[in-house]
Design a protein around this motif. Sequence first.
Motif, PDB file in Angstrom:
ATOM      1  N   LYS A 207      -5.469 -10.026  -4.666  1.00  0.00           N
ATOM      2  CA  LYS A 207      -4.293  -9.381  -5.253  1.00  0.00           C
ATOM      3  C   LYS A 207      -3.319 -10.474  -5.665  1.00  0.00           C
ATOM      4  CE  LYS A 207      -4.897  -5.347  -2.360  1.00  0.00           C
ATOM      5  NZ  LYS A 207      -6.266  -5.668  -2.063  1.00  0.00           N
TER       6      LYS A 207
ATOM      7  N   ALA B  16       3.549  10.857  -6.752  1.00  0.00           N
ATOM      8  CA  ALA B  16       2.183  10.338  -6.659  1.00  0.00           C
ATOM      9  C   ALA B  16       1.401  11.079  -5.576  1.00  0.00           C
ATOM     10  CB  ALA B  16       2.204   8.841  -6.373  1.00  0.00           C
ATOM     11  N   ARG B  17       2.047  11.350  -4.431  1.00  0.00           N
ATOM     12  CA  ARG B  17       1.376  12.090  -3.351  1.00  0.00           C
ATOM     13  C   ARG B  17       1.053  13.512  -3.797  1.00  0.00           C
ATOM     14  NH1 ARG B  17       1.636  10.527   2.214  1.00  0.00           N
ATOM     15  NH2 ARG B  17       1.649  12.759   2.614  1.00  0.00           N
TER      16      ARG B  17
ATOM     17  N   LYS C  69       0.818  -1.205   0.000  1.00  0.00           N
ATOM     18  CA  LYS C  69       0.000   0.000   0.000  1.00  0.00           C
ATOM     19  C   LYS C  69       0.857   1.263   0.000  1.00  0.00           C
ATOM     20  CE  LYS C  69      -3.873   0.309   2.076  1.00  0.00           C
ATOM     21  NZ  LYS C  69      -4.948   0.396   3.037  1.00  0.00           N
ATOM     22  N   LYS C  70       1.909   1.279   0.810  1.00  0.00           N
ATOM     23  CA  LYS C  70       2.732   2.484   0.973  1.00  0.00           C
ATOM     24  C   LYS C  70       3.565   2.780  -0.264  1.00  0.00           C
ATOM     25  CE  LYS C  70       6.262   4.398   4.017  1.00  0.00           C
ATOM     26  NZ  LYS C  70       7.149   4.111   5.142  1.00  0.00           N
ATOM     27  N   GLN C  71       4.105   1.752  -0.874  1.00  0.00           N
ATOM     28  CA  GLN C  71       5.028   1.945  -1.992  1.00  0.00           C
ATOM     29  C   GLN C  71       4.389   1.685  -3.357  1.00  0.00           C
ATOM     30  OE1 GLN C  71       8.330  -0.558  -1.023  1.00  0.00           O
ATOM     31  NE2 GLN C  71       9.100   0.861   0.518  1.00  0.00           N
ATOM     32  N   ASN C  72       3.093   1.494  -3.369  1.00  0.00           N
ATOM     33  CA  ASN C  72       2.379   1.257  -4.632  1.00  0.00           C
ATOM     34  C   ASN C  72       2.997   0.124  -5.443  1.00  0.00           C
ATOM     35  OD1 ASN C  72       0.596   3.356  -4.090  1.00  0.00           O
ATOM     36  ND2 ASN C  72       1.950   4.864  -5.022  1.00  0.00           N
ATOM     37  N   TRP C  73       3.155  -1.036  -4.811  1.00  0.00           N
ATOM     38  CA  TRP C  73       3.691  -2.198  -5.521  1.00  0.00           C
ATOM     39  C   TRP C  73       2.793  -2.534  -6.698  1.00  0.00           C
ATOM     40  CZ3 TRP C  73       5.128  -6.469  -1.449  1.00  0.00           C
ATOM     41  CH2 TRP C  73       6.285  -6.084  -0.766  1.00  0.00           C
TER      42      TRP C  73
ATOM     43  N   GLU D  72       9.191   8.644  -6.915  1.00  0.00           N
ATOM     44  CA  GLU D  72       7.926   8.273  -7.533  1.00  0.00           C
ATOM     45  C   GLU D  72       6.779   8.393  -6.539  1.00  0.00           C
ATOM     46  OE1 GLU D  72       8.185   4.436  -9.313  1.00  0.00           O
ATOM     47  OE2 GLU D  72       9.914   4.987 -10.529  1.00  0.00           O
ATOM     48  N   HIS D  73       7.034   7.965  -5.295  1.00  0.00           N
ATOM     49  CA  HIS D  73       6.012   8.043  -4.258  1.00  0.00           C
ATOM     50  C   HIS D  73       5.666   9.505  -3.973  1.00  0.00           C
ATOM     51  CE1 HIS D  73       3.634   6.760  -0.875  1.00  0.00           C
ATOM     52  NE2 HIS D  73       4.318   7.550  -0.067  1.00  0.00           N
TER      53      HIS D  73
END
Length: 115
Positions: free
Chosen positions: A71, A98-99, A58-62, A94-95
Amino acid sequence: MDTNSEDVTSPGEDAQEADLSEYAATKAKFPDAPVLYTLEEVAEIFRVSKSTAYALMKKQNWPHLRLGTMKRFTQGDLEKIDAIHRHPEDAWLEHAEARARMRMQRPRIGTRAAR
């Protein structure tokens, strides 16, 4: 007294053999189908707990596939996840991007809203 020494298998082993034979049958029927891993298997591969893998996902958008509520991860997804952890500065960038996009999309509600 004559004793027969038979191999006694536990119910868990029988289920495991059934899963393997089912996998082999499916692989024979669809040889080009990609192998899909569950979150539990991905956690095992990366040697982290299931809850840690879920939080990182969830945190790193795997990258992953969603099949309904499930999933699943392909081999390509695992390679991308590995790359994220080998180059954390790129993943952080990247994170952050995205934020920033998410912040721009949020409606401004409350005092001093943009008009």
